[in-house]
Write a protein that holds these residues in place. Structure first.
Motif, mmCIF file in Angstrom:
data_model
loop_
_atom_site.group_PDB
_atom_site.id
_atom_site.type_symbol
_atom_site.label_atom_id
_atom_site.label_comp_id
_atom_site.label_asym_id
_atom_site.label_seq_id
_atom_site.Cartn_x
_atom_site.Cartn_y
_atom_site.Cartn_z
ATOM 1 N N LEU A 86 -10.926 4.666 6.852
ATOM 2 C CA LEU A 86 -9.919 3.634 7.105
ATOM 3 C C LEU A 86 -8.935 3.522 5.941
ATOM 4 O O LEU A 86 -7.727 3.577 6.125
ATOM 5 C CB LEU A 86 -10.608 2.296 7.354
ATOM 6 N N HIS A 87 -9.459 3.413 4.701
ATOM 7 C CA HIS A 87 -8.526 3.154 3.587
ATOM 8 C C HIS A 87 -7.694 4.375 3.224
ATOM 9 O O HIS A 87 -6.691 4.260 2.548
ATOM 10 C CB HIS A 87 -9.255 2.542 2.374
ATOM 11 N N GLU A 88 -8.103 5.563 3.660
ATOM 12 C CA GLU A 88 -7.307 6.755 3.345
ATOM 13 C C GLU A 88 -6.221 7.038 4.380
ATOM 14 O O GLU A 88 -5.409 7.926 4.208
ATOM 15 C CB GLU A 88 -8.210 7.988 3.210
ATOM 16 N N ARG A 89 -6.219 6.286 5.475
ATOM 17 C CA ARG A 89 -5.201 6.525 6.506
ATOM 18 C C ARG A 89 -3.807 6.185 5.998
ATOM 19 O O ARG A 89 -3.619 5.149 5.371
ATOM 20 C CB ARG A 89 -5.473 5.651 7.712
ATOM 21 N N ARG A 94 0.383 2.776 3.551
ATOM 22 C CA ARG A 94 1.799 2.375 3.538
ATOM 23 C C ARG A 94 1.933 0.863 3.586
ATOM 24 O O ARG A 94 2.755 0.274 2.894
ATOM 25 C CB ARG A 94 2.558 3.001 4.716
ATOM 26 N N ARG A 95 1.081 0.239 4.418
ATOM 27 C CA ARG A 95 1.142 -1.217 4.547
ATOM 28 C C ARG A 95 0.737 -1.891 3.221
ATOM 29 O O ARG A 95 1.352 -2.848 2.785
ATOM 30 C CB ARG A 95 0.250 -1.697 5.699
ATOM 31 N N VAL A 96 -0.309 -1.353 2.599
ATOM 32 C CA VAL A 96 -0.768 -1.901 1.323
ATOM 33 C C VAL A 96 0.321 -1.715 0.248
ATOM 34 O O VAL A 96 0.598 -2.623 -0.540
ATOM 35 C CB VAL A 96 -2.091 -1.230 0.876
ATOM 36 N N ALA A 97 0.979 -0.545 0.250
ATOM 37 C CA ALA A 97 2.050 -0.285 -0.730
ATOM 38 C C ALA A 97 3.195 -1.274 -0.548
ATOM 39 O O ALA A 97 3.738 -1.813 -1.509
ATOM 40 C CB ALA A 97 2.553 1.151 -0.586
ATOM 41 N N ARG A 98 3.560 -1.536 0.715
ATOM 42 C CA ARG A 98 4.653 -2.494 0.997
ATOM 43 C C ARG A 98 4.270 -3.895 0.537
ATOM 44 O O ARG A 98 5.082 -4.604 -0.054
ATOM 45 C CB ARG A 98 4.979 -2.508 2.499
ATOM 46 N N ALA A 99 3.019 -4.267 0.801
ATOM 47 C CA ALA A 99 2.551 -5.599 0.407
ATOM 48 C C ALA A 99 2.549 -5.742 -1.115
ATOM 49 O O ALA A 99 2.970 -6.761 -1.659
ATOM 50 C CB ALA A 99 1.148 -5.840 0.975
ATOM 51 N N GLY A 108 11.293 -0.287 -6.959
ATOM 52 C CA GLY A 108 11.243 1.173 -7.028
ATOM 53 C C GLY A 108 10.433 1.764 -5.886
ATOM 54 O O GLY A 108 10.025 1.069 -4.966
ATOM 55 N N TYR A 109 10.210 3.064 -5.968
ATOM 56 C CA TYR A 109 9.482 3.763 -4.930
ATOM 57 C C TYR A 109 7.984 3.564 -5.141
ATOM 58 O O TYR A 109 7.446 3.939 -6.175
ATOM 59 C CB TYR A 109 9.841 5.248 -4.979
ATOM 60 N N VAL A 110 7.308 2.957 -4.178
ATOM 61 C CA VAL A 110 5.863 2.717 -4.292
ATOM 62 C C VAL A 110 5.144 3.481 -3.186
ATOM 63 O O VAL A 110 5.429 3.298 -2.011
ATOM 64 C CB VAL A 110 5.535 1.206 -4.163
ATOM 65 N N ALA A 111 4.234 4.352 -3.565
ATOM 66 C CA ALA A 111 3.391 5.050 -2.588
ATOM 67 C C ALA A 111 2.010 5.169 -3.197
ATOM 68 O O ALA A 111 1.874 5.258 -4.414
ATOM 69 C CB ALA A 111 3.968 6.430 -2.286
#
Ligand code: ZN
Length: 367
Positions: A86-89, A94-99, A108-111
């Protein structure tokens, strides 16, 4: 004063520029410059500032926390409580990075790639501000900031938008705003070359689209009047991947597995054991002295870095899976060269990526 159009094409090396054939008649003056060790976050910062990674401090997306750090990523180690499938999907990450970006006010760019959750307790993200909006990167000023301070009108394509939307809009924006300096960021070539390699079936169509858009942007810039100088610049080229290596447990306990390099932190004995374990893979070990010679910021990106030979990648890595094309090898590798192309003659003194910023400033007379 001349007006200047800078077109930054991710993964435009000399060979990739050659492959465009006669489709870029607006930039007949061609050259090649040596890139920097690391990935786009280091190369883009180098182009914008005219300084090396040792000076602006950017090289890869993830770095080791510095003393007195603010635990930016530490909360994410709780991702480890979720099952790995689940956490590697990608959508979850992407959702966690946006949050995280919203919560901590990061522009800046967060991934988050596929970084193991426990590594978030000691990792940090150096790129927190929008590189195009910031006045400086790690204390080094950007030519965009210099142009703004000199009262020049600047236009930058919004990197947060998808390529089609970003470039589709650029020509109309430039016609309306008539900037003195326009910076257009093209990412589609890098994407298709990673997916398919240099000989991929879809590459030709991407080149055609890019050439059309560059033509439209060049015409829009010319419509603003005066003498326009166009500079096209890449950050590196692309090597075809011919070998995929599972990193396994090689390296030190505290390690970051990038696609083309393993970055390690640890004591002398642990590093020496890692070196002996990795060297049979045919790559290059960069210790303290070699890191300095390669303009790597001290310690932030590793006490030692093991770089795979060109064409090899680690998979699984902390940043992604398999790919048909990759960059991020030693600066001597052909794929580490970046192309430059211009409407006007380029000086012979433009030999490395660090030299581009000074030339841009000279064109704008903001040096
Ligand atoms: Zn890339």
């Amino acid at each position: 004063m001349r007006r200047l159009l800078v077109i930054f094409v991710d993964a435009l090396g000399p060979a990739q520029l050659e492959a465009f054939g006669g489709r870029l008649p607006m930039v007949p003056e061609r050259g090649a410059v040596r890139g920097v060790l690391g990935y786009s976050s280091g190369a883009l910062a180098t182009v914008l500032t005219g300084e090396s990674p040792a000076q602006h401090g950017r090289m890869c997306l993830f770095a080791h926390q510095a003393p007195g750090h603010d635990h930016l990523l530490s909360p994410l180690k709780w991702l480890g409580l979720l099952p790995r499938w689940l956490h590697e999907r990608s959508p979850v990450r992407r959702r966690v990075a946006r949050a995280l970006a919203a919560w901590r006010g990061l522009s800046g760019y967060v991934a988050l790639g596929r970084v193991p959750p426990e590594a978030f307790s000691w990792l940090d993200l150096p790129e927190r501000d929008d590189l195009f909006e910031a006045d400086e990167i790690g204390g080094a000023r950007t030519f965009l900031a210099d142009a703004r301070d000199a009262g020049l009108r600047t236009y930058v394509t919004p990197w947060q938008r998808p390529e089609d939307e970003r470039l589709g809009q650029a020509a109309a924006d430039i016609r309306r705003e008539r900037p003195d300096l326009a910076f257009v960021y093209v990412t589609a070539l890098d994407g298709v070359l990673h997916r398919e390699g240099n000989g991929g079936r879809g590459v030709e169509a991407v080149r055609r689209t890019i050439a059309q858009r560059i033509e439209a942007v060049t015409e829009a810039m010319a419509a603003g009047g005066g003498e326009v100088v166009t500079l096209m610049v890449g950050d590196h080229g692309m090597a075809d991947v011919d070998r995929v290596i599972d990193p396994g447990t090689r390296g030190t306990r505290r390690r970051f597995v990038d696609s083309t390099m393993m970055r390690m932190w640890g004591g002398a004995n642990e590093l020496e054991a890692a070196r002996r374990e990795l060297l049979p893979l045919g790559g290059t070990w960069l210790g303290g002295a070699e890191l300095a010679a390669n303009d790597v910021p001290q310690r932030t990106y590793g006490d030692a870095i093991y770089v795979l030979p060109e064409g090899s990648i680690f998979s699984p890595s902390y940043v992604g899976g398999r790919a048909a094309g990759m960059h991020g090898y030693l600066r001597q590798a052909p794929s580490a060269m970046a192309a430059v192309a211009s409407s006007h003659a380029l000086p012979a003194s433009m030999r490395q990526l660090e030299d581009v910023g000074g030339w841009v400033r000279a064109q704008l007379e903001v040096a």
